[in-house]
Design a protein around this motif. Structure first.
Motif, PDB file in Angstrom:
ATOM      1  N   GLY A  16       0.888  -1.239  -0.033  1.00  0.00           N
ATOM      2  CA  GLY A  16      -0.227   0.127  -0.048  1.00  0.00           C
ATOM      3  C   GLY A  16       0.997   1.270   0.025  1.00  0.00           C
ATOM      4  N   GLU A  17       2.064   1.194   0.316  1.00  0.00           N
ATOM      5  CA  GLU A  17       2.974   2.411   0.484  1.00  0.00           C
ATOM      6  C   GLU A  17       3.456   3.012  -0.903  1.00  0.00           C
ATOM      7  N   LEU A  18       3.254   2.167  -1.999  1.00  0.00           N
ATOM      8  CA  LEU A  18       3.978   2.526  -3.196  1.00  0.00           C
ATOM      9  C   LEU A  18       2.953   2.961  -4.254  1.00  0.00           C
ATOM     10  N   GLY A  19       1.649   2.912  -3.817  1.00  0.00           N
ATOM     11  CA  GLY A  19       0.499   3.548  -4.486  1.00  0.00           C
ATOM     12  C   GLY A  19      -0.015   2.482  -5.201  1.00  0.00           C
ATOM     13  N   ALA A  20      -1.476   2.894  -5.841  1.00  0.00           N
ATOM     14  CA  ALA A  20      -2.128   2.033  -6.873  1.00  0.00           C
ATOM     15  C   ALA A  20      -1.220   1.949  -8.143  1.00  0.00           C
ATOM     16  N   GLY A  21      -1.618   0.721  -8.864  1.00  0.00           N
ATOM     17  CA  GLY A  21      -0.863   0.496 -10.084  1.00  0.00           C
ATOM     18  C   GLY A  21       0.352  -0.071  -9.879  1.00  0.00           C
ATOM     19  N   SER A  22       1.039  -0.202 -10.920  1.00  0.00           N
ATOM     20  CA  SER A  22       2.559  -0.579 -11.095  1.00  0.00           C
ATOM     21  C   SER A  22       3.174   0.077 -12.319  1.00  0.00           C
ATOM     22  N   PRO A  23       4.355   0.018 -12.264  1.00  0.00           N
ATOM     23  CA  PRO A  23       5.196   0.884 -13.316  1.00  0.00           C
ATOM     24  C   PRO A  23       5.242   0.119 -14.542  1.00  0.00           C
ATOM     25  N   ASN A  24       4.700  -1.101 -14.528  1.00  0.00           N
ATOM     26  CA  ASN A  24       4.648  -1.794 -15.953  1.00  0.00           C
ATOM     27  C   ASN A  24       3.170  -1.637 -16.465  1.00  0.00           C
ATOM     28  N   GLY A  25       2.229  -1.048 -15.675  1.00  0.00           N
ATOM     29  CA  GLY A  25       0.920  -0.875 -16.126  1.00  0.00           C
ATOM     30  C   GLY A  25       0.042  -2.130 -15.959  1.00  0.00           C
ATOM     31  N   ALA A  26       0.583  -2.792 -15.223  1.00  0.00           N
ATOM     32  CA  ALA A  26      -0.407  -4.429 -14.856  1.00  0.00           C
ATOM     33  C   ALA A  26      -1.319  -4.155 -13.759  1.00  0.00           C
ATOM     34  N   GLY A  27      -1.304  -3.038 -12.907  1.00  0.00           N
ATOM     35  CA  GLY A  27      -2.067  -3.104 -11.847  1.00  0.00           C
ATOM     36  C   GLY A  27      -1.449  -3.501 -10.655  1.00  0.00           C
TER      37      GLY A  27
END
Length: 102
Positions: free
Chosen positions: A90-101
């Motif tokens: 939860g600390e890195l925010g929603a989503g991911s750097p590669n767009g996978a969610g």
């Protein structure tokens, strides 16, 4: 001339314990979106067995098995093993750097 195999090593920063060798941790796989509450067999199969395996930055689960035993996430460039940032769930925010969610 024989070639000596090289091992790939890097360090991770545990959010609780600080910088440690990657050997202290267990890899938990790519962060991927969880299926809905009652997934179909196909959705569950995709969630469990199919990964994007990007050549670039991806968000991953790591477990500090030789330390605090906490699960956390890391954003790591798979081409270089450079760890860009880490955080508890939860600390890195929603989503991911590669767009996978997430």
């Amino acid at each position: 001339m024989s070639t000596i195999p090289r091992t790939v090593s890097f360090v991770l920063t545990c959010p609780n314990c600080g910088v440690r060798e990657v050997a202290d941790f267990a890899f938990g796989g790519e962060v991927s979106p969880r299926p809905r509450e009652a997934p179909s067999f196909r959705e569950l199969n995709v969630y469990n067995y199919f990964r994007r395996n990007v050549a670039g930055v991806q968000r991953e689960w790591w477990y500090h098995r030789s330390g605090c035993r906490a699960w956390f996430q890391a954003e790591r460039d798979t081409r270089t093993n450079e760890v860009l940032r880490v955080g508890l769930p939860g600390e890195l925010g929603a989503g991911s750097p590669n767009g996978a969610g997430s």
